[in-house]
Design a protein around this motif. Sequence first.
Motif, PDB file in Angstrom:
ATOM      1  N   THR A 198      -2.333   8.104   3.015  1.00 34.25           N
ATOM      2  CA  THR A 198      -3.514   8.836   3.851  1.00 34.25           C
ATOM      3  C   THR A 198      -2.983  10.362   4.130  1.00 34.25           C
ATOM      4  OG1 THR A 198      -2.180   7.772   5.820  1.00 34.25           O
ATOM      5  CG2 THR A 198      -3.967   6.618   4.916  1.00 34.25           C
ATOM      6  N   SER A 222       0.821   0.179   5.841  1.00 29.55           N
ATOM      7  CA  SER A 222       0.270   1.481   5.717  1.00 29.55           C
ATOM      8  C   SER A 222       0.155   2.104   7.171  1.00 29.55           C
ATOM      9  CB  SER A 222      -0.829   1.655   4.962  1.00 29.55           C
ATOM     10  OG  SER A 222      -1.021   3.004   4.427  1.00 29.55           O
ATOM     11  N   VAL A 249       0.765  -1.141  -0.084  1.00 26.89           N
ATOM     12  CA  VAL A 249       0.129   0.098   0.098  1.00 26.89           C
ATOM     13  C   VAL A 249       0.890   1.302   0.057  1.00 26.89           C
ATOM     14  CG1 VAL A 249      -1.936   1.371   1.427  1.00 26.89           C
ATOM     15  CG2 VAL A 249      -1.816  -1.256   1.175  1.00 26.89           C
ATOM     16  N   HIS A 302       6.864   5.483   9.513  1.00 29.51           N
ATOM     17  CA  HIS A 302       6.622   4.119   8.872  1.00 29.51           C
ATOM     18  C   HIS A 302       7.834   3.012   8.924  1.00 29.51           C
ATOM     19  CE1 HIS A 302       6.251   1.539   5.115  1.00 29.51           C
ATOM     20  NE2 HIS A 302       5.130   1.627   5.742  1.00 29.51           N
ATOM     21  N   ARG A 350     -10.045   3.366   5.189  1.00 27.50           N
ATOM     22  CA  ARG A 350      -9.353   4.520   4.940  1.00 27.50           C
ATOM     23  C   ARG A 350     -10.310   5.669   4.109  1.00 27.50           C
ATOM     24  NH1 ARG A 350      -5.875   3.218   0.755  1.00 27.50           N
ATOM     25  NH2 ARG A 350      -4.108   2.294   2.215  1.00 27.50           N
ATOM     26  N   GLY A 357      -1.627   2.104  12.403  1.00 22.89           N
ATOM     27  CA  GLY A 357      -0.761   1.420  11.229  1.00 22.89           C
ATOM     28  C   GLY A 357      -1.070  -0.221  11.069  1.00 22.89           C
ATOM     29  N   LEU A 405       2.808   4.294   0.985  1.00 22.83           N
ATOM     30  CA  LEU A 405       3.197   4.766   2.286  1.00 22.83           C
ATOM     31  C   LEU A 405       2.567   6.036   2.478  1.00 22.83           C
ATOM     32  CD1 LEU A 405       4.942   5.324   4.770  1.00 22.83           C
ATOM     33  CD2 LEU A 405       6.675   6.116   3.171  1.00 22.83           C
TER      34      LEU A 405
END
Length: 275
Positions: free
Chosen positions: A10, A229, A5, A163, A118, A237, A7
């Motif tokens: 969002t 993600s 997905v 992340h 999301r 996350g 990074l």
Amino acid sequence: MRYLVPLLATAAMATPQNAPSLLEAERAFAKLAQERGVSPAFQAFLAPDSLLFNPRPASGHAVHDGKGDDGTRLNWEPCFAEVAGSGDLGWTTGPWTWRKQATDAAPGSAGHFVSVWRIQGDGTWKVVLDLGISHAAHPAEPLAQAPVVRRKPLSHTALKQAHADLLRVEQAFGTLASTQGQAAAMRAFGAEDLRTYRQGLLPTQSRKAGQALVAFDEAASQLAIEGSSLSGAGDLGYTYGLASCRPTLDSEPQPFSFVHIWRREGGAWRLVLDI
């Protein structure tokens, strides 16, 4: 990594103030499944990049697009919801039942679902990950929601660091699980309210109960991350991938998929869902 997905997906989106609540979206999803059937409901509520696990991840739209109502009925109700402080990522879980025909008196199977949601560019919630387990039917659960601490989205640089931190923690979890077992990894990285889901068993809702659930049947596990993600605020996350579990240290490994949902608590990532 397969199915990675993006990074910063969002972080790039503003969250409208009038975005419908996550629970409202989940309930609308379930209502549509009752009214129009399973596949039409999924077509309406899946994000373009959605993945469904059955048991390996596959494009949600590839699974459901072009299909109509087949007469089966999948009924579900959320019992827990959590939304990131930036309001752009969340997850829900709860019990489900399935009937071959809507008129069947009793369900043919039951279990628990997990959906990760999301906010999209138009301000609507859409499902990005969906999976679940089956187990014996049990009474409905009271609804609970994790408290939301409003946070501003992180800068591009800070989000990349958050992340990277999440991936390092996931890898450390996997290393500990492979050497000392899942229970030890949960003890080190699990939140107090960790939910643990395993096929054929009722879910647990605490770290201690989760450790007991896996203590005897997951002596060692190897985890390979395939995607991840996080929220724009870097406080919620998820990771997912392929795992191989040895029920005993001298047995052959058995492959399966996993999804982990993580929450940032006091600056550290803590596991809140293990399925």
